[in-house]
Design a protein around this motif. Structure first.
Motif, PDB file in Angstrom:
ATOM      1  N   GLU A  88      17.049  23.466 -21.158  1.00 52.73           N
ATOM      2  CA  GLU A  88      16.580  24.780 -20.722  1.00 52.73           C
ATOM      3  C   GLU A  88      16.105  24.656 -19.276  1.00 52.73           C
ATOM      4  OE1 GLU A  88      13.997  26.705 -23.608  1.00 52.73           O
ATOM      5  OE2 GLU A  88      14.715  25.335 -25.154  1.00 52.73           O
ATOM      6  N   ALA A  89      16.400  25.681 -18.477  1.00 50.83           N
ATOM      7  CA  ALA A  89      16.084  25.578 -17.048  1.00 50.83           C
ATOM      8  C   ALA A  89      15.801  26.950 -16.460  1.00 50.83           C
ATOM      9  CB  ALA A  89      17.234  24.911 -16.298  1.00 50.83           C
ATOM     10  N   ALA A  96      16.974  32.598 -16.307  1.00 51.18           N
ATOM     11  CA  ALA A  96      16.849  31.565 -17.328  1.00 51.18           C
ATOM     12  C   ALA A  96      18.239  31.009 -17.646  1.00 51.18           C
ATOM     13  CB  ALA A  96      16.213  32.141 -18.594  1.00 51.18           C
ATOM     14  N   LEU A  97      18.322  29.692 -17.820  1.00 50.56           N
ATOM     15  CA  LEU A  97      19.599  29.037 -18.106  1.00 50.56           C
ATOM     16  C   LEU A  97      19.501  28.165 -19.349  1.00 50.56           C
ATOM     17  CD1 LEU A  97      20.641  27.684 -14.567  1.00 50.56           C
ATOM     18  CD2 LEU A  97      21.369  29.832 -15.627  1.00 50.56           C
ATOM     19  N   LEU A  98      20.554  28.177 -20.131  1.00 48.10           N
ATOM     20  CA  LEU A  98      20.781  27.162 -21.157  1.00 48.10           C
ATOM     21  C   LEU A  98      21.950  26.307 -20.671  1.00 48.10           C
ATOM     22  CD1 LEU A  98      20.600  29.104 -24.564  1.00 48.10           C
ATOM     23  CD2 LEU A  98      18.835  27.674 -23.533  1.00 48.10           C
ATOM     24  N   ILE A  99      21.754  24.996 -20.625  1.00 45.48           N
ATOM     25  CA  ILE A  99      22.769  24.091 -20.092  1.00 45.48           C
ATOM     26  C   ILE A  99      23.198  23.137 -21.199  1.00 45.48           C
ATOM     27  CG2 ILE A  99      23.317  22.402 -18.303  1.00 45.48           C
ATOM     28  CD1 ILE A  99      20.929  23.587 -16.695  1.00 45.48           C
ATOM     29  N   SER A 100      24.418  23.300 -21.655  1.00 45.17           N
ATOM     30  CA  SER A 100      24.956  22.463 -22.719  1.00 45.17           C
ATOM     31  C   SER A 100      25.631  21.239 -22.107  1.00 45.17           C
ATOM     32  CB  SER A 100      25.961  23.257 -23.556  1.00 45.17           C
ATOM     33  OG  SER A 100      26.629  22.415 -24.472  1.00 45.17           O
ATOM     34  N   SER A 131      14.974  29.347 -24.429  1.00 52.49           N
ATOM     35  CA  SER A 131      15.903  29.583 -25.537  1.00 52.49           C
ATOM     36  C   SER A 131      15.555  30.806 -26.370  1.00 52.49           C
ATOM     37  CB  SER A 131      15.968  28.352 -26.447  1.00 52.49           C
ATOM     38  OG  SER A 131      14.679  28.014 -26.936  1.00 52.49           O
ATOM     39  N   TRP A 132      14.286  31.230 -26.370  1.00 53.07           N
ATOM     40  CA  TRP A 132      13.883  32.402 -27.154  1.00 53.07           C
ATOM     41  C   TRP A 132      14.630  33.663 -26.700  1.00 53.07           C
ATOM     42  CZ3 TRP A 132      12.119  36.683 -24.647  1.00 53.07           C
ATOM     43  CH2 TRP A 132      11.675  36.506 -23.333  1.00 53.07           C
ATOM     44  N   THR A 200      29.115  31.657 -28.358  1.00 52.15           N
ATOM     45  CA  THR A 200      28.423  31.657 -27.075  1.00 52.15           C
ATOM     46  C   THR A 200      26.948  31.962 -27.276  1.00 52.15           C
ATOM     47  OG1 THR A 200      28.525  32.544 -24.821  1.00 52.15           O
ATOM     48  CG2 THR A 200      28.853  34.110 -26.617  1.00 52.15           C
ATOM     49  N   TYR A 201      26.202  31.983 -26.202  1.00 52.39           N
ATOM     50  CA  TYR A 201      24.798  32.409 -26.222  1.00 52.39           C
ATOM     51  C   TYR A 201      24.670  33.642 -25.337  1.00 52.39           C
ATOM     52  CZ  TYR A 201      23.395  28.094 -28.530  1.00 52.39           C
ATOM     53  OH  TYR A 201      23.248  27.070 -29.439  1.00 52.39           O
ATOM     54  N   ILE A 202      24.122  34.713 -25.900  1.00 55.83           N
ATOM     55  CA  ILE A 202      23.994  35.974 -25.177  1.00 55.83           C
ATOM     56  C   ILE A 202      22.514  36.289 -24.989  1.00 55.83           C
ATOM     57  CG2 ILE A 202      24.403  38.463 -25.335  1.00 55.83           C
ATOM     58  CD1 ILE A 202      27.003  37.847 -26.760  1.00 55.83           C
ATOM     59  N   PRO A 203      22.102  36.635 -23.766  1.00 54.53           N
ATOM     60  CA  PRO A 203      20.681  36.909 -23.509  1.00 54.53           C
ATOM     61  C   PRO A 203      20.242  38.244 -24.102  1.00 54.53           C
ATOM     62  CG  PRO A 203      21.968  37.330 -21.539  1.00 54.53           C
ATOM     63  CD  PRO A 203      22.917  36.727 -22.530  1.00 54.53           C
TER      64      PRO A 203
END
Length: 251
Positions: A88-89, A96-100, A131-132, A200-203
């Motif tokens: 998480e970044a 906000a970023l999620l980095i896989s 991530s929330w 995917t991840y959607i905000p």
């Protein structure tokens, strides 16, 4: 949702133009291996693997390399010990970023990631602080020009389990729960549409960026994409179409 996809589409064009085949193949092989390890070797029952195979074929990866990567994931062939981590970044503009990442050396990857983020105006975040704001979803795209009757298309899509449809996007974007992704995809394929699908991840909420912050962010995303271990980056940024295209053309 659309902000991330716009950049993903532009990035895909850039990658093809740059012909970074070796690095791209490494990432694709790792994704194939981890996807098969996580969900099995049947792409019809494993949406993540299905997407990985589609991406590998689009990159003209030889069939034997695809099959070997999958067999490494299922244990039929020996392979390197890979670990999947979600970092998480924070990025410029409060994004906000999620980095896989998929790595064979967690310490090296963490060090490189901190360096890249710091260089381009970002920083690692504590677990849970980013991530929330993201939900795991299925995402399906269908070329807009294939849809003759939009009402019929939307009705069939909703009845098969879609949660949201962005008919203004091109290609049209359909959001599903992870559990309903395959069902909606199969419905649309049976109707004759060209379908691409992925997990995917959607905000839940997005941040609208100025051109200045957008430029900083896209440089950071480019730098992250250049890292061998980074597979995907998900963000809650919202960049106007004209700004996105203008900046991408100059990068």
């Amino acid at each position: 949702m659309s902000g991330h996809n716009k950049w993903a589409n532009i990035k895909q064009r850039k990658t093809t133009q740059d012909a970074k085949r070796s690095k791209m193949f490494t990432k694709l092989i790792r994704e194939l291996t981890v996807a098969a390890r996580e969900g099995g070797s049947d792409p019809e029952a494993n949406p993540r693997l299905r997407t990985a195979i589609d991406n590998a074929k689009a990159a003209n990866m030889p069939k034997d390399k695809i099959e070997a990567a999958i067999k490494k994931g299922t244990g039929e062939l020996e392979g390197e010990e890979l670990t999947e981590i979600m970092y998480e970044a924070y990025a410029p503009g409060g994004v906000a970023l999620l980095i896989s990442v998929v790595t064979d050396n967690k310490n090296r990857t963490a060090q490189e990631l901190r360096h890249v983020l710091s260089k381009w105006g970002g920083s690692l975040a504590e677990s849970g602080s980013v991530s929330w704001n993201f939900e795991r979803k299925g995402l399906i795209t269908v070329p807009k020009e294939e849809i003759e009757d939009l009402d019929e298309f939307m009705l069939a899509t909703i009845e098969s389990g879609a949660e949201d449809i962005d008919e203004t996007a091109d290609p049209i974007e359909i959001v599903t729960s992870p559990e309903n992704l395959t069902k909606v995809r199969n419905t649309l394929k049976q109707m004759g549409y060209t379908v691409r699908d992925q997990l995917t991840y959607i905000p839940k909420t997005t941040v609208k960026l100025s051109e200045e912050d957008a430029e900083k962010l896209l440089k950071l995303l480019d730098a992250l994409d250049d890292m061998d271990d980074v597979q995907e980056v998900y963000g809650n940024y919202d960049i106007a179409d004209e700004v996105m295209e203008k900046l991408a053309a100059n990068m």
